[in-house]
Design an enzyme around this catalytic site. Structure first.
Site, PDB file in Angstrom:
ATOM      1  N   ASP A 184       0.859  -1.192   0.000  1.00 31.98           N
ATOM      2  CA  ASP A 184       0.000   0.000   0.000  1.00 31.98           C
ATOM      3  C   ASP A 184       0.894   1.240   0.000  1.00 31.98           C
ATOM      4  O   ASP A 184       2.079   1.171   0.299  1.00 31.98           O
ATOM      5  CB  ASP A 184      -0.964   0.007   1.188  1.00 31.98           C
ATOM      6  CG  ASP A 184      -0.257   0.099   2.532  1.00 31.98           C
ATOM      7  OD1 ASP A 184       0.712  -0.639   2.735  1.00 31.98           O
ATOM      8  OD2 ASP A 184      -0.667   0.917   3.376  1.00 31.98           O
ATOM      9  N   HIS A 496       1.708  -8.890  -3.667  1.00 33.75           N
ATOM     10  CA  HIS A 496       0.670  -7.908  -3.364  1.00 33.75           C
ATOM     11  C   HIS A 496       1.354  -6.548  -3.280  1.00 33.75           C
ATOM     12  O   HIS A 496       1.821  -6.133  -2.221  1.00 33.75           O
ATOM     13  CB  HIS A 496      -0.036  -8.248  -2.053  1.00 33.75           C
ATOM     14  CG  HIS A 496      -1.154  -7.310  -1.725  1.00 33.75           C
ATOM     15  ND1 HIS A 496      -2.410  -7.421  -2.272  1.00 33.75           N
ATOM     16  CD2 HIS A 496      -1.200  -6.218  -0.925  1.00 33.75           C
ATOM     17  CE1 HIS A 496      -3.178  -6.451  -1.818  1.00 33.75           C
ATOM     18  NE2 HIS A 496      -2.463  -5.698  -0.997  1.00 33.75           N
ATOM     19  N   ASP A 526       1.765 -17.397  -4.646  1.00 32.99           N
ATOM     20  CA  ASP A 526       2.257 -16.257  -5.408  1.00 32.99           C
ATOM     21  C   ASP A 526       1.092 -15.592  -6.144  1.00 32.99           C
ATOM     22  O   ASP A 526       1.040 -15.598  -7.360  1.00 32.99           O
ATOM     23  CB  ASP A 526       3.329 -16.771  -6.389  1.00 32.99           C
ATOM     24  CG  ASP A 526       4.063 -15.634  -7.063  1.00 32.99           C
ATOM     25  OD1 ASP A 526       3.942 -14.480  -6.600  1.00 32.99           O
ATOM     26  OD2 ASP A 526       4.741 -15.894  -8.074  1.00 32.99           O
ATOM     27  N   GLU A 535       2.658 -10.017   0.361  1.00 30.46           N
ATOM     28  CA  GLU A 535       2.855  -8.568   0.262  1.00 30.46           C
ATOM     29  C   GLU A 535       4.345  -8.248   0.399  1.00 30.46           C
ATOM     30  O   GLU A 535       5.168  -9.117   0.713  1.00 30.46           O
ATOM     31  CB  GLU A 535       2.049  -7.832   1.355  1.00 30.46           C
ATOM     32  CG  GLU A 535       2.052  -6.323   1.132  1.00 30.46           C
ATOM     33  CD  GLU A 535       0.956  -5.556   1.889  1.00 30.46           C
ATOM     34  OE1 GLU A 535       0.086  -6.181   2.526  1.00 30.46           O
ATOM     35  OE2 GLU A 535       0.983  -4.309   1.820  1.00 30.46           O
TER      36      GLU A 535
HETATM   37  O1  9MR Z   1       3.410  -6.440   8.915  1.00 29.91           O
HETATM   38  C1  9MR Z   1       2.177  -6.234   9.587  1.00 29.91           C
HETATM   39  C2  9MR Z   1       1.802  -7.482  10.313  1.00 29.91           C
HETATM   40  O2  9MR Z   1       2.747  -7.766  11.328  1.00 29.91           O
HETATM   41  C3  9MR Z   1       0.417  -7.353  10.888  1.00 29.91           C
HETATM   42  O3  9MR Z   1       0.008  -8.594  11.422  1.00 29.91           O
HETATM   43  C4  9MR Z   1      -0.569  -6.918   9.807  1.00 29.91           C
HETATM   44  C5  9MR Z   1      -1.983  -6.712  10.327  1.00 29.91           C
HETATM   45  O4  9MR Z   1      -2.028  -5.661  11.219  1.00 29.91           O
HETATM   46  O5  9MR Z   1      -0.125  -5.704   9.233  1.00 29.91           O
HETATM   47  C6  9MR Z   1       1.112  -5.804   8.606  1.00 29.91           C
HETATM   48  O6  9MR Z   1       1.482  -4.571   8.124  1.00 29.91           O
HETATM   49  C7  9MR Z   1       0.767  -4.066   7.024  1.00 29.91           C
HETATM   50  C8  9MR Z   1       0.282  -2.685   7.419  1.00 29.91           C
HETATM   51  O7  9MR Z   1      -0.667  -2.780   8.422  1.00 29.91           O
HETATM   52  C9  9MR Z   1      -0.218  -1.885   6.245  1.00 29.91           C
HETATM   53  N1  9MR Z   1       0.710  -1.885   5.156  1.00 29.91           N
HETATM   54  C10 9MR Z   1       1.062  -3.221   4.712  1.00 29.91           C
HETATM   55  C11 9MR Z   1       1.727  -3.959   5.839  1.00 29.91           C
HETATM   56  C12 9MR Z   1       2.271  -5.309   5.394  1.00 29.91           C
HETATM   57  O8  9MR Z   1       1.260  -6.214   5.112  1.00 29.91           O
END
Ligand code: 9MR
Ligand code: ZN
Length: 555
Positions: A184, A496, A526, A535
């Site tokens: 994102d 992602h 994938d 992601e």
């Molecule tokens: O890396 C983060 C992971 O540890 C958490 O479990 C998850 C849910 O809160 O969020 C991940 O971080 C994401 C973030 O909230 C928004 N940008 C993308 C991040 C990677 O997926």
């Protein structure tokens, strides 16, 4: 309802069930039965491949240019991997040290794996992964070439951002710049802090080797070494997240996650959220750390960083209670984290940079309060290891020798525990049976503990296991695939990542470690929609930068 006949009822029931039952996913198959680091091996290092084929038997290594057999040895095993539910065999070809290209065949499989041995095996991957941060820059045009493809974006998010959710007024405050967080395009201080922390520790631990790698970013050739210049790009944005009184805003984002589009076409309004003590502490840690490291290259900037760190540290002292950001209006990432470990890290870096006795007292009190045990698995949600390492590695006077001794023993104990985990399955994975959103980042971060245990004791095993963690991420895993886009063989093709999905290039943007299997060892695929496993994110790249930096050629 009486008029509905039984078969009709059954049909309705089945369709309802179909609606609520989880959709069964086809398991993503491994690409090969020979699983090894697909990037390469260092001449003097341990070299192993995991074979998922019925043994026993031998494996053979041939020289790729001459076809001559250079090694034939029995496979070792079998060993059971409880996580992947496989019987595995190990091919150990550590005795091969001559640089070159080779092919590996093993009994029970028709697959041939090719590999290289080279003293600079990790130089190009390091460059690609570090450039991944450059390609993540927000508020500026970026452009990069990789394997013949051009990855480019125009300047994005030049309106960053609105203060509505901080002050209640629809007023714009400059929050342009920095890096996007992940797949994102939002920007979050807590996650940026651990990323910068890992990058700066790579510099601390491997400065000369890191400096020798040219990143070809806009600042290349200037007074600040490339990796530090990339960090400075982020620090320029950090300054904008600090309010005049020293409180630091927690994040800057849209209200909801945006579509899978390029950042330069995303025009949804973006807002700051209110400050938090965790973000403020992360800010202090990074600013103090960067002030120390950038000083020889840009003293004026170092002064600014240190002043900013002191100002925000004073805020932490004045607000001892954990103050989370109000993110109730937002559906984007929270990076909500309790602040005691963040405060500890902040104190550690500020003390290391200033030698201030009051800060040392604060730091040692926090270490005692939180306990001296290192976290086995750490990242944005737990940063005390970062503070522990800085305290432990310091050459400053004034530390409590008893506490230093305890921490030294704890580090070694934790590194030993991690070694035990890595020997548990068949893939050298140092995390044991823990699989969760972003676990690849956790694996890469563990090399920090192993490498520091190596530095402290000189025992080779710690470094060997750190390298095995890198092997694991680059292909010695159940899938037999590199887990970094654009790097090694069979890398992820559909991460992602909004840029990779939103541009016209088929290949994904290069240099990104994907999150990794979640729940079970085989639960990765994938596929673009699978953000939980596929992601990309700055913190995982920061960890990978550290992991690879340890194996760069010595200049
Ligand atoms: O890396 C983060 C992971 O540890 C958490 O479990 C998850 C849910 O809160 O969020 C991940 O971080 C994401 C973030 O909230 C928004 N940008 C993308 C991040 C990677 O997926
Ligand atoms: Zn942007």
């Amino acid at each position: 309802m009486q008029s509905i006949c039984i078969p009709m009822r059954r049909l309705i029931l089945t369709s309802l069930l179909l609606l609520v039952a989880p959709v069964a996913r086809a398991e993503f198959p491994p690409v090969s039965t020979i699983r090894l680091n697909t990037v390469g091996f260092l001449p003097d290092a341990a070299k192993v491949a995991t074979i998922a084929a019925p043994g026993p038997g031998v494996f053979t290594v041939t020289d790729a240019s001459t076809g001559a057999t250079v090694l034939e040895q029995p496979l070792v095993g079998p060993r059971e991997d409880a996580d992947t539910r496989e019987l595995l065999w190990i091919a150990d070809f550590s005795v091969l040290t001559r640089p070159g290209r080779y092919n590996l065949k093993a009994a029970g499989t028709t697959f041939t794996a090719d590999f290289t041995i080279a003293p600079d095996a990790f130089a190009a991957p390091f460059r690609t992964v570090a450039r991944g941060l450059y390609l993540w820059r927000c508020g500026t045009a970026v452009r990069g070439e990789h394997n013949g493809d051009i990855f480019a974006q125009r300047a994005c998010h030049l309106d960053d951002a609105w203060m509505d959710h901080v002050t209640g007024e629809h007023v714009r405050r400059d929050g342009t710049g920095g890096w996007h967080d992940a797949g994102d395009h939002n920007k979050y201080i807590v996650n940026a802090a651990i990323t910068v922390g890992a990058m700066l520790r790579a510099w601390d631990d491997y400065g000369p080797a890191v400096r020798a790698i040219r990143l070809d970013i806009p600042e290349t050739g200037g007074p600040i070494p490339d990796l530090l210049a990339e960090v400075k790009w982020e620090m320029d944005w950090f300054f904008k997240m600090q309010l005049e009184d020293g409180r630091v805003l927690h994040k800057l984002s849209t209200l909801h996650f945006g579509g899978m589009i390029m950042p330069d076409v995303e025009d949804t309004p973006r807002y700051f959220t209110s400050w938090s003590t965790a973000a403020t502490a992360g800010f202090v840690a990074n600013m103090a750390q960067f002030a120390r490291i950038v000083r020889p290259f840009d003293a004026a900037y170092a002064d600014r960083c240190l002043a900013a760190a002191r100002k925000s540290y004073a805020v932490l002292v004045a607000h001892p209670e954990d103050t989370p950001s109000d993110m109730s209006k937002f559906r984007t990432g929270t990076y909500g984290t309790k602040d005691p470990d963040d405060r500890l890290w902040a104190a550690a870096e500020l003390w290391e940079t200033t030698g201030d006795a009051a800060v040392l007292a604060d730091l040692e009190a926090r270490i005692r309060a939180l306990g001296t045990r290192f976290d086995e698995d750490f990242g944005w949600g737990s940063v005390k290891n970062m503070g522990f390492l800085t305290y432990l590695r310091s050459t400053r006077d004034g530390r409590d020798p008893v506490l230093v001794d305890v921490l030294r023993k704890e580090l070694i104990a934790m590194a030993d525990l991690i070694i035990g985990r890595s020997q548990h399955g068949g893939y050298g994975r140092p995390l044991g049976s823990i699989y969760y959103w972003g676990c690849h980042g956790g694996v890469a971060m563990q090399t920090m503990l192993l490498q520091n245990a190596h530095r402290l004791t000189g025992r080779a095993i710690y470094r060997t296991v750190a390298l095995q963690s890198v092997d694991h991420l680059l292909g010695r895993n159940y899938f037999g695939r590199s887990m970094v886009t654009g790097v090694g063989r069979f890398p992820p093709m559909r991460p992602h990542d909004r840029r990779s999905a939103g541009d016209q290039v088929d290949a994904p943007w290069p240099g990104y470690l994907v999150g990794g299997p979640e729940k079970g060892a085989r639960d990765w695929d994938d596929l673009t929609p699978r953000y939980q496993v596929n992601e990309t994110a700055i913190n995982w790249n920061g960890a990978m930068i550290y992991a690879l930096a340890g194996f760069l050629p010595t200049p």
